[in-house]
Motif scaffolding. Structure first.
Motif, PDB file in Angstrom:
ATOM      1  N   TYR A 102       0.869  -1.182   0.000  1.00 48.31           N
ATOM      2  CA  TYR A 102       0.000   0.000   0.000  1.00 48.31           C
ATOM      3  C   TYR A 102       0.901   1.224   0.000  1.00 48.31           C
ATOM      4  O   TYR A 102       1.881   1.289   0.757  1.00 48.31           O
ATOM      5  N   ARG A 103       0.571   2.199  -0.837  1.00 48.00           N
ATOM      6  CA  ARG A 103       1.348   3.431  -0.931  1.00 48.00           C
ATOM      7  C   ARG A 103       0.425   4.617  -0.720  1.00 48.00           C
ATOM      8  O   ARG A 103      -0.752   4.598  -1.114  1.00 48.00           O
ATOM      9  N   MET A 134       3.457   0.768   2.999  1.00 46.38           N
ATOM     10  CA  MET A 134       3.367  -0.379   3.905  1.00 46.38           C
ATOM     11  C   MET A 134       3.284  -1.655   3.083  1.00 46.38           C
ATOM     12  O   MET A 134       2.531  -1.736   2.115  1.00 46.38           O
ATOM     13  N   GLU A 135       4.082  -2.644   3.477  1.00 47.83           N
ATOM     14  CA  GLU A 135       3.990  -3.988   2.913  1.00 47.83           C
ATOM     15  C   GLU A 135       3.495  -4.915   4.012  1.00 47.83           C
ATOM     16  O   GLU A 135       4.150  -5.071   5.046  1.00 47.83           O
ATOM     17  N   LEU A 136       2.365  -5.546   3.764  1.00 52.95           N
ATOM     18  CA  LEU A 136       1.670  -6.329   4.775  1.00 52.95           C
ATOM     19  C   LEU A 136       1.701  -7.799   4.381  1.00 52.95           C
ATOM     20  O   LEU A 136       1.305  -8.167   3.282  1.00 52.95           O
ATOM     21  N   THR A 137       2.189  -8.653   5.283  1.00 49.41           N
ATOM     22  CA  THR A 137       2.242 -10.097   5.068  1.00 49.41           C
ATOM     23  C   THR A 137       1.544 -10.786   6.219  1.00 49.41           C
ATOM     24  O   THR A 137       1.827 -10.480   7.393  1.00 49.41           O
ATOM     25  N   LEU A 138       0.644 -11.722   5.908  1.00 45.31           N
ATOM     26  CA  LEU A 138      -0.113 -12.444   6.925  1.00 45.31           C
ATOM     27  C   LEU A 138       0.087 -13.938   6.747  1.00 45.31           C
ATOM     28  O   LEU A 138       0.221 -14.429   5.618  1.00 45.31           O
ATOM     29  N   ALA A 149       4.111  -6.177   9.361  1.00 45.54           N
ATOM     30  CA  ALA A 149       3.935  -4.950   8.586  1.00 45.54           C
ATOM     31  C   ALA A 149       5.273  -4.231   8.517  1.00 45.54           C
ATOM     32  O   ALA A 149       5.860  -3.907   9.569  1.00 45.54           O
ATOM     33  N   TRP A 150       5.751  -4.010   7.285  1.00 42.26           N
ATOM     34  CA  TRP A 150       6.978  -3.238   7.050  1.00 42.26           C
ATOM     35  C   TRP A 150       6.546  -1.873   6.539  1.00 42.26           C
ATOM     36  O   TRP A 150       5.914  -1.748   5.484  1.00 42.26           O
ATOM     37  N   VAL A 151       6.843  -0.837   7.337  1.00 42.75           N
ATOM     38  CA  VAL A 151       6.332   0.512   7.063  1.00 42.75           C
ATOM     39  C   VAL A 151       7.481   1.417   6.669  1.00 42.75           C
ATOM     40  O   VAL A 151       8.539   1.428   7.331  1.00 42.75           O
ATOM     41  N   GLU A 152       7.274   2.120   5.588  1.00 43.40           N
ATOM     42  CA  GLU A 152       8.224   3.149   5.150  1.00 43.40           C
ATOM     43  C   GLU A 152       7.658   4.507   5.544  1.00 43.40           C
ATOM     44  O   GLU A 152       6.644   4.958   4.990  1.00 43.40           O
ATOM     45  N   GLY A 217       2.378  -8.186  20.247  1.00 42.04           N
ATOM     46  CA  GLY A 217       3.193  -7.697  19.151  1.00 42.04           C
ATOM     47  C   GLY A 217       4.421  -6.962  19.609  1.00 42.04           C
ATOM     48  O   GLY A 217       4.546  -6.595  20.780  1.00 42.04           O
ATOM     49  N   VAL A 218       5.330  -6.746  18.651  1.00 44.75           N
ATOM     50  CA  VAL A 218       6.592  -6.058  18.913  1.00 44.75           C
ATOM     51  C   VAL A 218       6.799  -5.027  17.813  1.00 44.75           C
ATOM     52  O   VAL A 218       6.592  -5.318  16.617  1.00 44.75           O
ATOM     53  N   TRP A 219       7.227  -3.836  18.213  1.00 44.22           N
ATOM     54  CA  TRP A 219       7.484  -2.696  17.308  1.00 44.22           C
ATOM     55  C   TRP A 219       8.983  -2.475  17.255  1.00 44.22           C
ATOM     56  O   TRP A 219       9.631  -2.334  18.289  1.00 44.22           O
ATOM     57  N   GLN A 220       9.546  -2.455  16.011  1.00 45.08           N
ATOM     58  CA  GLN A 220      10.967  -2.201  15.835  1.00 45.08           C
ATOM     59  C   GLN A 220      11.163  -1.145  14.757  1.00 45.08           C
ATOM     60  O   GLN A 220      10.376  -1.046  13.810  1.00 45.08           O
ATOM     61  N   GLU A 221      12.201  -0.356  14.923  1.00 42.76           N
ATOM     62  CA  GLU A 221      12.531   0.662  13.930  1.00 42.76           C
ATOM     63  C   GLU A 221      13.561   0.114  12.943  1.00 42.76           C
ATOM     64  O   GLU A 221      14.341  -0.781  13.262  1.00 42.76           O
ATOM     65  N   HIS A 222      13.570   0.687  11.701  1.00 43.77           N
ATOM     66  CA  HIS A 222      14.616   0.415  10.711  1.00 43.77           C
ATOM     67  C   HIS A 222      14.964   1.707   9.999  1.00 43.77           C
ATOM     68  O   HIS A 222      14.423   2.774  10.327  1.00 43.77           O
ATOM     69  N   ALA A 223      15.854   1.646   9.041  1.00 47.81           N
ATOM     70  CA  ALA A 223      16.399   2.870   8.437  1.00 47.81           C
ATOM     71  C   ALA A 223      15.340   3.690   7.731  1.00 47.81           C
ATOM     72  O   ALA A 223      15.405   4.926   7.720  1.00 47.81           O
ATOM     73  N   GLN A 224      14.316   3.035   7.132  1.00 52.06           N
ATOM     74  CA  GLN A 224      13.304   3.773   6.377  1.00 52.06           C
ATOM     75  C   GLN A 224      12.027   4.012   7.175  1.00 52.06           C
ATOM     76  O   GLN A 224      11.101   4.659   6.687  1.00 52.06           O
ATOM     77  N   GLY A 225      11.917   3.451   8.353  1.00 45.83           N
ATOM     78  CA  GLY A 225      10.690   3.625   9.126  1.00 45.83           C
ATOM     79  C   GLY A 225      10.650   2.652  10.283  1.00 45.83           C
ATOM     80  O   GLY A 225      11.580   2.589  11.097  1.00 45.83           O
ATOM     81  N   PHE A 226       9.591   1.868  10.349  1.00 41.15           N
ATOM     82  CA  PHE A 226       9.455   0.893  11.424  1.00 41.15           C
ATOM     83  C   PHE A 226       8.772  -0.358  10.882  1.00 41.15           C
ATOM     84  O   PHE A 226       8.209  -0.364   9.783  1.00 41.15           O
TER      85      PHE A 226
END
Length: 732
Positions: A102-103, A134-138, A149-152, A217-226
């Protein structure tokens, strides 16, 4: 072009054998492919009939969840690999699942949080909001649903509990629905004030904030978002599931003037959403493999066969079997040159690229759109390219009681088994074709050599059938072969036999004519002699004198012909003796010198020929020299020279009679020694020359086993007659 080369070129036609073999392999492969498609179609029909015959299974396929647009639904991939709830994607990458993207530029929607109470006085800069994705995988594991969920997001905003909102910052919204729910759905807000564990809250019927501890759930940050990883029980989800990323946005400051502006501020949007949730609408149905359908389809699976059951909106509902490479034995696998020849023989036929991608849970190939097929008996399928493999694919519709397609059975199988068969056939065909080509080529080459040898022998025999003196030999071989070359050889032999008989007849014609004409000629001459004593007129006496001259010339001709006959008879009766040839030449030369003008004849005996001993008939050789010297004297001009010479050669004695004078005509050099052939001036009526002198020379030379030739001098000053007499094998 030589016959052997022609036959070698003809042998190249054997190359049509490999071409025909390649065509056969192509036809065989096409037939095998067609047969495999028919077998797959039979399997698909069996699965479709099995599913449609069960009312419960057919009812499942007619569920309303398959009527929704597939783009709005989420697919839960069934997994068996243990997952670790830590907020990282290491274990998700090993599953090779493709998520839904999703963009904000295409899927964003801006509005108030569905469960929040907006607060007034939100301030921010006037900078436009950055794009969010957001890229969502279930996944479904047992009784739990896993979500990653990989969020930019360039600017992350965490939840601020002091605002009094369920989700004041960036958060994830889950919308579920169960049949027992009165209001139709329930929204859960997944929020976090910092990286780490998340909290999940919702509002109950009294609009009170509640914690949902069953969702972890667990929330983690990365270089482009979380990124966010969740686990929740399927019993909490129900039949529907909606997921949306609520991204907090900055609003420009607006001064508070009165109550009206407060109400306007309360209605201003604070978040933009990305996902499949629409405001005030229940979440769409979620989709996954159906256990009952999967068990039914798995009954028909076998090694190397992949079975899929797709819904009417192309979701994968059942998946059995694995499309894998079958083991090919080493003798069935072509290597190196064979592999290249195999690809060259079968050609580079291109197939459509297989569009199916089970990583998304969708069956995207055109065969699954069976709602567009009107003919229930139609076979929908064919061959596709899947990476380096070629896959056969067939789809069959599952129809309801009215004959309308409600689902599709898709059967796939790779061409590995078929390739194993064609590889084996190609290897054998290549070996047998190479062997047949080699045998045919060697056979044609041997036949060409044998045939060219026979023709060469025939050509050599035809060349040697007539010697240099023009005599036809009687040693021409007669073939016993029953083919055309044998017939040609026998025809040549018959032709030469007839020519030899005719030549022999011509050779004896002079003796026969001389014998038969002498008696009537004697009667004519005696009558003319008696007529001289009779009184005649002057004119009659003139005619009588002419008749006497003609009879005299005719008598001279008969005498010459008789002399040739006598020579032939003398040759047959001659006795051979060994005598010095050089002394004979010198004595004959001295006798000729007395008869010819002084100095006209020159005798030259080489020192190498002084001891020349010849086995022959001296009288015949003297007669031969008489004819040659007489012939040279007739053509030698006054003041010219006649040379009589003898010298030794390697294997014979060389006797030459040369004279100055006119040259031999080129067309007559090979015919001078034939009977009744002369090149003298025909205008001289006083001398009768029948051309028998040189013919007698040839007879005598041939009797001594030699040969005689006549040629012009190299300086074109005269003519040379050359006699070659063989040397004796040994002394007596």
């Amino acid at each position: 072009m030589r016959l052997r080369r022609q036959l070698i070129l003809v042998s190249l036609l054997t190359l049509s054998l490999p071409w025909a073999g390649c065509q056969y392999i192509q036809e065989m492969e096409a037939a095998l492919r067609h047969g495999q498609i028919l077998a797959l179609d039979a399997t698909a029909q069996a699965v479709a009939q099995r599913v449609s015959s069960e009312p419960g299974l057919l009812e499942r396929l007619q569920s309303p969840r398959w009527q929704q647009p597939a783009s709005e639904q989420l697919y839960l991939h069934p997994v068996t690999t243990p997952l670790l709830l830590d907020g990282y994607d290491d274990d998700w990458r090993s599953l090779a699942l493709q998520g839904v993207e999703y963009r904000s530029d295409v899927n964003s929607s801006v509005g108030n949080h569905p469960a929040d109470e907006p607060s007034a006085g939100v301030t921010s800069s006037e900078t436009p909001a950055a794009p969010v994705g957001m890229e969502l995988t279930l996944a479904r594991q047992g009784d739990f649903l896993w979500l990653f969920a990989w969020v930019e997001d360039a600017q992350i905003r965490y939840h601020n509990p002091s605002t009094g909102l369920l989700g004041s910052g960036d958060h994830l919204l889950l919308r579920t629905a169960k049949a027992s729910m009165v209001e139709g759905w329930q929204d859960y807000v997944v929020r976090s004030g910092a990286p780490g564990e998340v909290s999940v809250v919702y509002r109950d019927r009294q609009q009170r904030e509640r914690q949902e501890h069953r969702i972890q759930g667990v929330w983690q940050e990365h270089a482009q978002g979380f990124q966010l990883e969740l686990r929740l029980p399927l019993s909490l989800v129900g039949d529907r599931l909606g997921v949306a990323l609520m991204d907090a946005v900055d609003l420009p400051p607006v001064p508070v003037v009165n109550e009206w502006t407060l109400r306007e501020l309360a209605q201003r949007p604070t978040h933009r959403g990305l996902g499949n949730i629409q405001p005030d609408v229940a979440a769409p149905y979620w989709v996954s493999l159906d256990d009952e359908l999967n068990r039914t389809v798995a009954v028909f699976s076998r090694q190397g066969l992949k079975l899929q059951l797709a819904s009417s909106n192309q979701w994968l509902l059942a998946d059995a079997g694995v499309l894998q490479t079958s083991a090919i034995r080493p003798e069935q696998q072509p290597h190196g040159l064979l592999s290249w020849l195999y690809r060259l023989a079968l050609g580079s036929k291109s197939f459509p690229v297989l569009e199916a991608d089970t990583a998304t849970g969708r069956v995207l190939a055109a065969e699954s759109l069976l709602v567009q097929i009107d003919d229930p008996a139609a076979v929908v399928g064919g061959w596709y390219q899947w990476g380096r493999k070629r896959v056969g694919r067939v789809a069959e519709a599952i129809r309801d009681e009215q004959g309308q397609p409600v689902a599709a059975v898709v059967v796939e199988q790779s061409s590995d088994n078929l390739m194993a068969l064609t590889n084996t056939a190609f290897n054998r065909l290549f070996f047998y074709t190479l062997l047949a080509t080699a045998v045919a080529g060697a056979g044609l080459l041997a036949y060409a050599s044998w045939l060219s040898l026979r023709i060469r022998r025939l050509s050599l025999a035809a060349t040697e059938a007539i010697d240099d003196s023009g005599r036809i030999q009687d040693s021409f071989p007669e073939s016993r072969a029953v083919d055309e070359v044998g017939d040609l050889t026998r025809n040549y032999a018959q032709l030469l036999t007839r020519l030899r008989e005719y030549t022999d007849y011509l050779r004896t014609l002079s003796s026969k004519l001389s014998h038969e004409l002498r008696t009537p000629l004697a009667v004519v001459r005696s009558s003319l002699d008696n007529l001289e004593h009779e009184p005649l007129s002057d004119s009659a006496r003139t005619y009588a004198r002419r008749a006497q001259d003609g009879s005299a010339r005719l008598s001279h001709i008969l005498t010459a012909m008789s002399s040739a006959t006598r020579v032939e008879e003398a040759i047959r009766q001659a006795e051979l003796e060994r005598f010095p040839l050089a002394e004979l030449i010198k004595s004959v030369g001295a006798a000729y010198g007395d008869v010819l003008p002084a100095g006209q004849l020159q005798v030259q005996v080489d020192a190498s020929a002084e001891d020349c001993l010849l086995l022959g008939a001296p009288d015949l050789l003297v007669q031969m020299l008489d004819k040659l010297v007489e012939n040279a004297a007739d053509f030698c001009p006054p003041g010219g020279t006649i040379r009589l010479g003898l010298r030794a050669a390697e294997q014979h004695w060389l006797l030459q009679v040369a004279n100055d004078g006119p040259l031999l005509p080129g067309r007559m050099q090979g015919q001078l020694f034939d009977s009744l052939v002369s090149v003298r001036d025909a205008s001289n009526r006083d001398a009768t020359h029948l051309g028998l002198g040189l013919h007698i020379v040839r007879l005598i030379v041939e009797f001594h086993g030699g040969e005689v030739v006549a040629r012009n001098r190299e300086d074109l000053s005269g003519v040379v007659f050359e006699v070659r007499l063989p040397k004796p094998a040994a002394a007596p």
